[in-house]
Design an enzyme around this catalytic site. Structure first.
Site, PDB file in Angstrom:
ATOM      1  N   HIS A   1       0.364   2.267   0.114  1.00  9.76           N
ATOM      2  CA  HIS A   1      -0.063   1.004   0.711  1.00  9.76           C
ATOM      3  C   HIS A   1       0.484  -0.123  -0.159  1.00  9.76           C
ATOM      4  O   HIS A   1       0.670   0.040  -1.365  1.00  9.76           O
ATOM      5  CB  HIS A   1      -1.590   0.970   0.733  1.00  9.76           C
ATOM      6  CG  HIS A   1      -2.202  -0.177   1.458  1.00  9.76           C
ATOM      7  ND1 HIS A   1      -2.279  -1.441   0.917  1.00  9.76           N
ATOM      8  CD2 HIS A   1      -2.787  -0.257   2.677  1.00  9.76           C
ATOM      9  CE1 HIS A   1      -2.890  -2.248   1.772  1.00  9.76           C
ATOM     10  NE2 HIS A   1      -3.208  -1.559   2.850  1.00  9.76           N
TER      11      HIS A   1
ATOM     12  N   ASP B   1      -5.062   5.290  -6.093  1.00  3.62           N
ATOM     13  CA  ASP B   1      -5.592   4.489  -4.986  1.00  3.62           C
ATOM     14  C   ASP B   1      -6.455   5.426  -4.149  1.00  3.62           C
ATOM     15  O   ASP B   1      -5.946   6.250  -3.399  1.00  3.62           O
ATOM     16  CB  ASP B   1      -4.428   3.918  -4.167  1.00  3.62           C
ATOM     17  CG  ASP B   1      -4.867   3.283  -2.852  1.00  3.62           C
ATOM     18  OD1 ASP B   1      -6.083   3.253  -2.570  1.00  3.62           O
ATOM     19  OD2 ASP B   1      -3.982   2.838  -2.091  1.00  3.62           O
TER      20      ASP B   1
ATOM     21  N   GLN C   1      -8.647   5.641   0.777  1.00  2.00           N
ATOM     22  CA  GLN C   1      -8.783   6.519   1.934  1.00  2.00           C
ATOM     23  C   GLN C   1      -9.374   7.878   1.576  1.00  2.00           C
ATOM     24  O   GLN C   1      -9.561   8.718   2.455  1.00  2.00           O
ATOM     25  CB  GLN C   1      -7.413   6.717   2.600  1.00  2.00           C
ATOM     26  CG  GLN C   1      -6.765   5.456   3.116  1.00  2.00           C
ATOM     27  CD  GLN C   1      -7.537   4.816   4.264  1.00  2.00           C
ATOM     28  OE1 GLN C   1      -8.322   5.467   4.943  1.00  2.00           O
ATOM     29  NE2 GLN C   1      -7.314   3.531   4.480  1.00  2.00           N
TER      30      GLN C   1
ATOM     31  N   LYS D   1     -14.607   0.667   3.581  1.00  2.00           N
ATOM     32  CA  LYS D   1     -14.090   1.857   4.257  1.00  2.00           C
ATOM     33  C   LYS D   1     -15.068   3.025   4.190  1.00  2.00           C
ATOM     34  O   LYS D   1     -14.783   4.110   4.707  1.00  2.00           O
ATOM     35  CB  LYS D   1     -12.742   2.265   3.648  1.00  2.00           C
ATOM     36  CG  LYS D   1     -11.652   1.207   3.821  1.00  2.00           C
ATOM     37  CD  LYS D   1     -10.329   1.667   3.248  1.00  2.00           C
ATOM     38  CE  LYS D   1      -9.310   0.544   3.222  1.00  2.00           C
ATOM     39  NZ  LYS D   1      -8.897   0.089   4.564  1.00  2.00           N
TER      40      LYS D   1
ATOM     41  N   CYS E   1       0.512  -1.938   6.436  1.00  2.86           N
ATOM     42  CA  CYS E   1       0.759  -2.345   5.037  1.00  2.86           C
ATOM     43  C   CYS E   1       1.467  -1.236   4.270  1.00  2.86           C
ATOM     44  O   CYS E   1       1.127  -0.943   3.106  1.00  2.86           O
ATOM     45  CB  CYS E   1      -0.540  -2.731   4.338  1.00  2.86           C
ATOM     46  SG  CYS E   1      -1.321  -4.197   5.022  1.00  2.86           S
TER      47      CYS E   1
END
Length: 408
Positions: free
Chosen positions: A122, A199, A202, A225, A365
């Protein structure tokens, strides 16, 4: 066993019509919905405890501080951090990753050093490293992907060298849903003396994340999220690394003592949290963690595997539809990214919206990944604990209707 209908009853937003059709919300990878219990925690703070944290000695300030720090403790437990002080509250993944790049990266990257990322990233886990490399004269290197869009340890072993100082990777791709073998790649990075930055935007909502088991040096995620409010999230960092880092934002709350020409900082985690934080939001994030733990992350992940497998099976019956990423649902989290030949993804999303179905369309993104996929944009349906197979059936019907609409 998850009681989906009971879960859905906690999300008032799902019980509505959009364009005279029952809402089918399949844009969870962008932002998940928020249950009543989390909203109540946010409202409860403003109705009963609205005061600034850490500074006041009055009762409301004490209650607010206790609830805020209790939320931090919940995050630490949820990620299995060694100590609560390893959790820095941020506005989300983007802020957390920029903090690592601007503090740890600025101090530890020199000309000729290597920063390794991947085509999956991302933009929030790409641009900070890109800009750091430009400032420092460092070399930005990319891990290539397998044909199904996955990253292998073998590829990491080929790219990471003794010159590598930082490896920054998504735990789960926001486009392909593919799961990166972080634990194994962390071993490769550490063997060469590099730190690994993850990261987890997700991953944390969908997988059981244990930062100690992964041996991640830094791990970032966002609250919105995972059933929480927007503008919330956290950075996990190993204590010894955080203690050596300098803050990148300055102001009230993060200081120990201020003189005319110099200042000193508070201990962890507060030296990285200047100003008045998003108090109610982070308290509500703690409530979101309570909710996810009550349902069970393992149950949620299994439910999403079933939904993704069902969606892939149904989509494969639609002629002209291309699915990106691994077809084995066990190798991905609960999303499916696709394109319909001859129809722009934005048009797909628009037709589906007329049917009350919310999906995402665009480059997500992740423009370098779009280039790797040889497309400019894709459509993405992403699932969460409250989604059902019946909603996927509605998506499939909507895609067939889209084809008819465009004469395919």
């Amino acid at each position: 066993m998850m009681d989906i209908q009971k879960i859905r009853s906690d999300f008032k937003i799902l019980d509505q019509n959009v364009n005279d059709k029952p809402l089918v919300y399949l844009d969870n990878a962008a932002t998940s919905q928020t249950p009543k219990q989390v909203i109540d925690a946010l409202v409860g703070y403003y109705e009963l405890d609205n005061a600034n944290v850490h500074r006041g000695v009055h009762t409301l300030a004490g209650r607010a501080t206790d609830a805020y720090e209790a939320a931090r403790a919940k995050v630490a437990r949820f990620l299995n951090a060694r100590v609560t002080s390893e959790i820095i509250f941020t506005r989300g993944t983007t802020t957390a990753l920029n903090l690592v790049a601007d503090s740890y990266g600025e101090a530890n990257i020199s000309a000729g050093d290597e920063i390794v990322i991947s085509y999956l990233e991302h933009h929030s886990n790409l641009i900070p490293w890109q800009q750091l490399a430009k400032r420092k004269g460092a070399i930005l290197k990319y891990l290539d992907l397998e044909k199904d869009g996955t990253i292998t340890v073998e590829q990491a072993e080929q790219v990471i060298t003794e010159k590598t100082k930082i490896v920054a990777l998504a735990h789960v791709s926001n486009v392909l849903g593919s799961i990166t073998p972080i634990k194994e790649i962390a071993k490769v990075a550490h063997k060469h003396g590099a730190v690994i930055v993850v990261d987890g935007a997700q991953a944390v909502p969908h997988l059981k994340v244990d930062v100690q088991d992964l041996d991640a040096d830094f791990y970032a995620f966002s609250g919105h999220k995972m059933l929480g409010p927007t503008g919330t999230g956290a950075l996990y960092g190993k204590r010894e690394l955080l203690e050596d880092m300098e803050p990148t934002e300055f102001g009230g709350e993060m200081i120990d003592f201020v003189e005319l020409y110099d200042s000193t900082w508070k201990e962890l985690p507060w030296k990285f949290e200047p100003g008045t934080p998003i108090i109610g939001g982070q308290i509500a994030l703690g409530a979101a963690i309570d909710y996810l733990e009550a349902v069970g992350i393992d149950h949620i992940h299994q439910h999403e595997i079933e939904l993704a497998g069902y969606a892939i099976e149904k989509m494969q019956t639609i002629s002209g539809l291309e699915i990106y990423g691994p077809l084995d649902p066990v190798k991905r989290c609960g999303l499916v990214t696709f394109n319909l030949t001859g129809v722009h993804p934005h048009d797909v999303a628009t037709v589906l919206d007329e049917e009350g179905i919310a999906i995402r369309a665009g480059h997500h993104c992740a423009q370098p990944l779009m280039k790797w996929l040889d497309t400019s944009s894709t459509a993405r349906a992403s699932f969460y604990l409250y989604n059902t197979k019946e909603e996927i059936d509605a998506l499939i019907q909507g895609l067939e209707l889209t084809k008819e609409y465009f004469g395919l």
